[in-house]
Write a protein that holds these residues in place. Structure first.
Motif, mmCIF file in Angstrom:
data_model
loop_
_atom_site.group_PDB
_atom_site.id
_atom_site.type_symbol
_atom_site.label_atom_id
_atom_site.label_comp_id
_atom_site.label_asym_id
_atom_site.label_seq_id
_atom_site.Cartn_x
_atom_site.Cartn_y
_atom_site.Cartn_z
ATOM 1 N N LEU A 151 -22.185 26.710 31.451
ATOM 2 C CA LEU A 151 -22.755 25.711 32.351
ATOM 3 C C LEU A 151 -23.781 24.839 31.646
ATOM 4 O O LEU A 151 -24.107 23.753 32.116
ATOM 5 C CB LEU A 151 -23.421 26.412 33.543
ATOM 6 C CG LEU A 151 -22.530 26.719 34.744
ATOM 7 C CD1 LEU A 151 -23.222 27.685 35.681
ATOM 8 C CD2 LEU A 151 -22.168 25.448 35.469
ATOM 9 N N ILE A 152 -24.301 25.307 30.523
ATOM 10 C CA ILE A 152 -25.339 24.584 29.803
ATOM 11 C C ILE A 152 -24.765 23.749 28.672
ATOM 12 O O ILE A 152 -25.166 22.614 28.443
ATOM 13 C CB ILE A 152 -26.385 25.575 29.234
ATOM 14 C CG1 ILE A 152 -27.121 26.269 30.387
ATOM 15 C CG2 ILE A 152 -27.377 24.859 28.344
ATOM 16 C CD1 ILE A 152 -27.893 25.345 31.293
ATOM 17 N N ARG A 153 -23.826 24.302 27.943
ATOM 18 C CA ARG A 153 -23.236 23.573 26.814
ATOM 19 C C ARG A 153 -21.736 23.787 26.795
ATOM 20 O O ARG A 153 -21.269 24.925 26.787
ATOM 21 C CB ARG A 153 -23.841 24.051 25.491
ATOM 22 C CG ARG A 153 -23.137 23.471 24.254
ATOM 23 C CD ARG A 153 -23.766 23.999 22.970
ATOM 24 N NE ARG A 153 -22.952 23.701 21.811
ATOM 25 C CZ ARG A 153 -22.985 22.531 21.145
ATOM 26 N NH1 ARG A 153 -23.776 21.582 21.559
ATOM 27 N NH2 ARG A 153 -22.218 22.333 20.095
ATOM 28 N N GLN A 154 -20.984 22.705 26.777
ATOM 29 C CA GLN A 154 -19.538 22.788 26.672
ATOM 30 C C GLN A 154 -19.087 22.002 25.448
ATOM 31 O O GLN A 154 -19.145 20.783 25.439
ATOM 32 C CB GLN A 154 -18.858 22.229 27.910
ATOM 33 C CG GLN A 154 -19.089 23.060 29.161
ATOM 34 C CD GLN A 154 -18.332 22.498 30.343
ATOM 35 O OE1 GLN A 154 -17.129 22.289 30.273
ATOM 36 N NE2 GLN A 154 -19.047 22.250 31.418
ATOM 37 N N GLU A 201 -36.365 28.002 21.021
ATOM 38 C CA GLU A 201 -36.175 26.740 20.298
ATOM 39 C C GLU A 201 -34.874 26.054 20.720
ATOM 40 O O GLU A 201 -34.769 24.829 20.685
ATOM 41 C CB GLU A 201 -36.118 27.006 18.789
ATOM 42 C CG GLU A 201 -37.321 27.744 18.221
ATOM 43 C CD GLU A 201 -37.080 28.156 16.775
ATOM 44 O OE1 GLU A 201 -36.254 27.495 16.109
ATOM 45 O OE2 GLU A 201 -37.684 29.139 16.330
ATOM 46 N N TRP A 202 -33.869 26.850 21.126
ATOM 47 C CA TRP A 202 -32.544 26.303 21.377
ATOM 48 C C TRP A 202 -32.437 25.565 22.706
ATOM 49 O O TRP A 202 -31.716 24.570 22.804
ATOM 50 C CB TRP A 202 -31.506 27.421 21.371
ATOM 51 C CG TRP A 202 -31.338 28.096 20.055
ATOM 52 C CD1 TRP A 202 -31.866 27.703 18.859
ATOM 53 C CD2 TRP A 202 -30.608 29.291 19.795
ATOM 54 N NE1 TRP A 202 -31.502 28.578 17.863
ATOM 55 C CE2 TRP A 202 -30.724 29.562 18.408
ATOM 56 C CE3 TRP A 202 -29.859 30.151 20.587
ATOM 57 C CZ2 TRP A 202 -30.122 30.666 17.817
ATOM 58 C CZ3 TRP A 202 -29.260 31.241 19.991
ATOM 59 C CH2 TRP A 202 -29.387 31.497 18.620
ATOM 60 N N ALA A 205 -34.234 21.545 25.837
ATOM 61 C CA ALA A 205 -33.599 20.334 26.378
ATOM 62 C C ALA A 205 -32.797 20.638 27.636
ATOM 63 O O ALA A 205 -32.534 19.745 28.448
ATOM 64 C CB ALA A 205 -32.692 19.696 25.328
ATOM 65 N N ALA A 206 -32.408 21.898 27.804
ATOM 66 C CA ALA A 206 -31.553 22.255 28.940
ATOM 67 C C ALA A 206 -32.313 22.952 30.056
ATOM 68 O O ALA A 206 -31.743 23.239 31.100
ATOM 69 C CB ALA A 206 -30.425 23.155 28.468
ATOM 70 N N GLU A 207 -33.613 23.211 29.870
ATOM 71 C CA GLU A 207 -34.344 23.982 30.876
ATOM 72 C C GLU A 207 -34.265 23.361 32.270
ATOM 73 O O GLU A 207 -34.053 24.085 33.253
ATOM 74 C CB GLU A 207 -35.805 24.161 30.465
ATOM 75 C CG GLU A 207 -36.567 25.062 31.436
ATOM 76 C CD GLU A 207 -37.885 25.557 30.867
ATOM 77 O OE1 GLU A 207 -38.277 26.669 31.204
ATOM 78 O OE2 GLU A 207 -38.502 24.826 30.081
ATOM 79 N N VAL A 280 -26.350 18.596 24.676
ATOM 80 C CA VAL A 280 -26.337 18.931 23.253
ATOM 81 C C VAL A 280 -27.520 19.816 22.921
ATOM 82 O O VAL A 280 -28.665 19.436 23.105
ATOM 83 C CB VAL A 280 -26.352 17.657 22.375
ATOM 84 C CG1 VAL A 280 -26.404 18.033 20.895
ATOM 85 C CG2 VAL A 280 -25.108 16.823 22.664
ATOM 86 N N ILE A 281 -27.214 21.000 22.451
ATOM 87 C CA ILE A 281 -28.250 21.949 22.061
ATOM 88 C C ILE A 281 -28.000 22.337 20.619
ATOM 89 O O ILE A 281 -26.953 22.886 20.295
ATOM 90 C CB ILE A 281 -28.233 23.203 22.952
ATOM 91 C CG1 ILE A 281 -28.465 22.817 24.429
ATOM 92 C CG2 ILE A 281 -29.274 24.206 22.491
ATOM 93 C CD1 ILE A 281 -28.246 23.957 25.379
ATOM 94 N N GLU A 282 -28.917 22.033 19.742
ATOM 95 C CA GLU A 282 -28.749 22.388 18.347
ATOM 96 C C GLU A 282 -29.110 23.862 18.174
ATOM 97 O O GLU A 282 -30.234 24.263 18.438
ATOM 98 C CB GLU A 282 -29.642 21.517 17.465
ATOM 99 C CG GLU A 282 -29.285 20.040 17.488
ATOM 100 C CD GLU A 282 -27.889 19.778 16.965
ATOM 101 O OE1 GLU A 282 -27.387 20.584 16.167
ATOM 102 O OE2 GLU A 282 -27.291 18.760 17.366
ATOM 103 N N THR A 283 -28.117 24.668 17.751
ATOM 104 C CA THR A 283 -28.377 26.096 17.586
ATOM 105 C C THR A 283 -28.482 26.491 16.111
ATOM 106 O O THR A 283 -28.553 27.654 15.806
ATOM 107 C CB THR A 283 -27.257 26.916 18.263
ATOM 108 O OG1 THR A 283 -25.994 26.516 17.719
ATOM 109 C CG2 THR A 283 -27.269 26.693 19.754
ATOM 110 N N ASP A 284 -28.494 25.482 15.228
ATOM 111 C CA ASP A 284 -28.766 25.752 13.804
ATOM 112 C C ASP A 284 -27.851 26.845 13.268
ATOM 113 O O ASP A 284 -28.330 27.842 12.723
ATOM 114 C CB ASP A 284 -30.230 26.103 13.645
ATOM 115 C CG ASP A 284 -30.688 26.018 12.210
ATOM 116 O OD1 ASP A 284 -29.934 25.476 11.378
ATOM 117 O OD2 ASP A 284 -31.791 26.499 11.904
#
Length: 284
Positions: A151-154, A201-202, A205-207, A280-284
């Protein structure tokens, strides 16, 4: 506890195990190998991450030989090609791996030989963007694409899942459907994670979206974890949903029958339209 969780999951119908050498520093592979040796492995597929650096692909710490040995088997069902491992001096980007496979480079040559020898069944790759997923789906060598779907990142929003995925010609394994545990009742805000937890950190942006999801579910009798899993059952292109599970309780919670049922259509649309996909969530 991990051994009990694995065996309980197999009892409840799990048929795909997604793992890697660095999960528990080899212990996960050993537990899987032992459990399947005792109960039989028919109908069970193991997808293992393999370090594709050409000099380490076969003999390296996360190479084919070490992974197969820890599993106690001569053949690895599915090798998920990854360009990063704890031993990597330089990560290999996904597109660079795909370039090699398309051009018949060193990775393609070595993997082709291993497949011909029967040491590897098929190849998979993890995609982090829709463009990477589409490129992977166009390559005959790739049978499975592993990607974030939640639901947060597709990585593959339904509108961008092409014919290869919708037809099942290239399978999709949806990983992190609970967004690293954030879409569970255990967490309500980023501050609920420990100070040194990288998820802090990840997901900043989605909180706001997690709060909106919780609000949309209020009064419906559906928890956020159940809704997150049911969300992925609304479309049929993810053929496998991989939930990170370490305890028996986590296994039994994720595999409740209701978690495999699609959501009511109007609730699915409500959740889908809470925000533009993907976040978009950068998970490094």
């Amino acid at each position: 506890e991990a051994d009990r969780a694995l065996r309980r999951g197999l009892d409840l119908g799990i048929r795909v195990l997604h793992t890697a050498h660095h999960y528990g520093d080899g212990l996960a592979l050993q537990l899987i190998g032992r459990a399947l040796a005792e109960r039989g492995s028919e109908g069970i597929e193991i997808v293992a991450k393999i370090d594709v650096h050409p000099d380490r692909l076969l003999p390296g710490p996360e190479g084919i030989a070490s992974t197969s040995a820890l599993l106690g088997r001569e053949r690895l069902d599915t090798a998920q090609l990854v360009g990063w491992s704890p031993w990597a001096d330089r990560p290999i980007p996904v597109m660079e791996i795909l370039d090699d496979l398309e051009a018949g480079g060193r990775i393609a040559e070595q993997m082709g030989r291993l497949c011909e020898q029967g040491r590897v069944g098929r190849l998979a790759i993890e995609a982090f963007t829709p463009e990477e997923a589409a490129r992977a789906a166009a390559l005959p060598a790739i049978s499975l694409v592993v990607c974030d779907q939640s639901l947060i990142r597709q990585t593959l929003p339904p509108a961008r899942a092409g014919e290869a995925f919708r037809s099942g010609r290239v399978e999709v394994m949806a990983i992190r459907p609970l967004a690293g545990g954030w879409l569970t009742d255990r967490y309500e805000r980023l501050d609920d994670f420990a100070a040194d937890d990288r998820r802090r950190e990840w997901y900043p942006a989605a909180e706001p979206y997690r709060r909106r999801i919780a609000a949309a579910l209020a009064g419906r009798g559906i928890g956020i974890e159940e809704a997150a899993l049911r969300f992925l059952h609304q479309t049929n292109f993810p053929q496998a949903i991989a939930v990170g599970m370490r305890t028996v309780l986590q296994v039994e919670t994720a595999l409740r029958p209701e978690c495999a049922r699609p959501l009511p259509a109007e609730l699915y649309e409500t959740l889908l339209n809470l925000f533009d996909q993907p976040v978009v969530i950068e998970t490094d």
